[in-house]
Design a protein around this motif. Structure first.
Motif, PDB file in Angstrom:
ATOM      1  N   ARG A 148      -8.241  -6.851   3.832  1.00 34.30           N
ATOM      2  CA  ARG A 148      -9.098  -7.629   4.733  1.00 34.30           C
ATOM      3  C   ARG A 148      -9.921  -6.688   5.620  1.00 34.30           C
ATOM      4  O   ARG A 148     -11.080  -6.974   5.941  1.00 34.30           O
ATOM      5  N   GLN A 149      -9.325  -5.562   6.006  1.00 40.92           N
ATOM      6  CA  GLN A 149      -9.982  -4.604   6.908  1.00 40.92           C
ATOM      7  C   GLN A 149      -9.946  -3.194   6.291  1.00 40.92           C
ATOM      8  O   GLN A 149      -9.363  -2.276   6.860  1.00 40.92           O
ATOM      9  N   PRO A 150     -10.579  -2.993   5.126  1.00 39.65           N
ATOM     10  CA  PRO A 150     -10.440  -1.701   4.445  1.00 39.65           C
ATOM     11  C   PRO A 150     -11.007  -0.522   5.225  1.00 39.65           C
ATOM     12  O   PRO A 150     -10.396   0.549   5.265  1.00 39.65           O
ATOM     13  N   VAL A 151     -12.171  -0.694   5.855  1.00 41.81           N
ATOM     14  CA  VAL A 151     -12.773   0.416   6.592  1.00 41.81           C
ATOM     15  C   VAL A 151     -11.983   0.712   7.854  1.00 41.81           C
ATOM     16  O   VAL A 151     -11.680   1.878   8.155  1.00 41.81           O
ATOM     17  N   ALA A 152     -11.608  -0.337   8.589  1.00 37.42           N
ATOM     18  CA  ALA A 152     -10.810  -0.137   9.797  1.00 37.42           C
ATOM     19  C   ALA A 152      -9.461   0.483   9.461  1.00 37.42           C
ATOM     20  O   ALA A 152      -8.967   1.355  10.182  1.00 37.42           O
ATOM     21  N   PHE A 153      -8.873   0.037   8.358  1.00 35.50           N
ATOM     22  CA  PHE A 153      -7.595   0.606   7.940  1.00 35.50           C
ATOM     23  C   PHE A 153      -7.738   2.077   7.572  1.00 35.50           C
ATOM     24  O   PHE A 153      -6.912   2.918   7.954  1.00 35.50           O
ATOM     25  N   ARG A 170      -4.568  -3.117  -7.722  1.00 38.14           N
ATOM     26  CA  ARG A 170      -5.680  -3.958  -7.254  1.00 38.14           C
ATOM     27  C   ARG A 170      -5.507  -4.393  -5.800  1.00 38.14           C
ATOM     28  O   ARG A 170      -6.493  -4.739  -5.146  1.00 38.14           O
ATOM     29  N   SER A 171      -4.273  -4.375  -5.295  1.00 40.00           N
ATOM     30  CA  SER A 171      -4.059  -4.743  -3.894  1.00 40.00           C
ATOM     31  C   SER A 171      -4.543  -3.665  -2.937  1.00 40.00           C
ATOM     32  O   SER A 171      -4.559  -3.875  -1.718  1.00 40.00           O
ATOM     33  N   PHE A 172      -4.950  -2.509  -3.479  1.00 38.27           N
ATOM     34  CA  PHE A 172      -5.515  -1.424  -2.678  1.00 38.27           C
ATOM     35  C   PHE A 172      -6.945  -1.088  -3.105  1.00 38.27           C
ATOM     36  O   PHE A 172      -7.458  -0.027  -2.741  1.00 38.27           O
ATOM     37  N   ALA A 173      -7.595  -1.954  -3.861  1.00 42.49           N
ATOM     38  CA  ALA A 173      -8.901  -1.608  -4.434  1.00 42.49           C
ATOM     39  C   ALA A 173      -9.926  -1.247  -3.364  1.00 42.49           C
ATOM     40  O   ALA A 173     -10.588  -0.194  -3.434  1.00 42.49           O
ATOM     41  N   ARG A 174     -10.093  -2.095  -2.369  1.00 44.69           N
ATOM     42  CA  ARG A 174     -11.105  -1.855  -1.343  1.00 44.69           C
ATOM     43  C   ARG A 174     -10.685  -0.731  -0.394  1.00 44.69           C
ATOM     44  O   ARG A 174     -11.500   0.103   0.004  1.00 44.69           O
ATOM     45  N   SER A 175      -9.423  -0.711  -0.009  1.00 48.31           N
ATOM     46  CA  SER A 175      -8.973   0.334   0.912  1.00 48.31           C
ATOM     47  C   SER A 175      -8.953   1.706   0.238  1.00 48.31           C
ATOM     48  O   SER A 175      -9.208   2.720   0.891  1.00 48.31           O
ATOM     49  N   GLN A 176      -8.690   1.752  -1.069  1.00 46.48           N
ATOM     50  CA  GLN A 176      -8.751   3.045  -1.748  1.00 46.48           C
ATOM     51  C   GLN A 176     -10.172   3.587  -1.742  1.00 46.48           C
ATOM     52  O   GLN A 176     -10.381   4.790  -1.525  1.00 46.48           O
TER      53      GLN A 176
END
Length: 257
Positions: free
Chosen positions: A235-240, A45-51
């Motif tokens: 916090r910055q999934p798209v930028a990451f 879950r700590s990678f939900a948005r970035s995944q």
């Protein structure tokens, strides 16, 4: 985008894999596969948005390590070397070829060990908020830094932190000592793969000087900073995702020269 979820047992230890890819193409020969490894006490879950952001272009697998994310506790302490080996063996058993390993917090130690042990399988490494900083390898200091980070993390991530910690407390206690004793700055120097170190500008745990030092210790290290806390990838999934994709494209171009 719904991930395919499956649990693989390696040497009797469960590893849960959450696989997502462009248009759900989880079985395609997309290369490389991006593997996401969480920190101590945490889960996929700590990678939900970035995944989700990374899966727009890459096949991705977010991992739950034994004893975390609701998986049964291992019943013993697992060293970073054993966890790194487990991750590579689990994802390769499910058909993954070349791997890009992304670790966050304690996950940075896990993926560095994985890359060290499996140099032919791992093509690149991304370290998000690396730990543990030299000079702060005491439980009380880490507790202070973690508390400070709670003030800059968003509501969603703090909720994930609390609930994941409660689910994993038995394994958390066992993994604390190996994490505190692991000298990332020494092991990373052994890697042949290119390494990207990413830090959040507001991170009180992976501080700026330490993160720069980690990148400099790698043979082929690069450092980047994004606005945000310890879990800057959320916090910055798209930028990451763009930063990681640019890093991978650059390595591909260098390999073609």
């Amino acid at each position: 985008m719904r991930a395919r979820v499956e649990t693989v047992r390696i040497d009797g230890l469960p590893v849960r894999l959450h696989t997502a890819a462009p248009a759900g193409r989880v079985h395609d020969d997309l290369a490389p596969t991006v593997i996401l490894v969480h920190g101590i006490g945490m889960s996929h879950r700590s990678f939900a948005r970035s995944q989700r952001a990374l899966a727009a272009e890459h096949r991705t697998v977010s991992v739950d390590l034994p004893g975390f994310g609701g998986l049964p506790a291992a019943g013993r302490r697992l060293g970073m070397d054993e966890l790194g080996d487990l991750v590579v063996r689990a994802v390769r058993e499910r058909g993954a070829g070349d791997l890009v390993l992304v670790g966050q917090s304690m996950g940075t130690q896990v993926v560095v060990e994985a890359a060290r042990q499996h140099p032919d399988a791992v093509t690149a490494v991304v370290l998000v908020s690396p730990v543990v900083a030299a000079g702060r390898r005491l439980t009380v200091l880490q507790a202070v830094d973690l508390g400070r980070d709670g003030f800059v993390e968003g509501f969603r991530m703090n909720a994930v932190l609390v609930t994941d910690y409660l689910r994993s407390v038995r394994q958390y206690v066992r993994e604390l000592r190996p994490m505190l004793r692991y000298r990332l700055e020494d092991t990373i120097a052994e890697l042949r793969q290119p390494v990207l170190v990413v830090r959040g500008s507001e991170d009180p745990i992976a501080r700026h000087d330490w993160s720069v030092r980690v990148a400099a210790a790698a043979r082929r290290g690069t450092f980047a900073e994004l606005p945000g806390p310890h879990h800057v990838q959320e916090r910055q999934p798209v930028a990451f995702a763009r930063l990681a994709a640019d890093f991978l494209r650059m390595q591909t171009l260098e390999g073609l020269r």
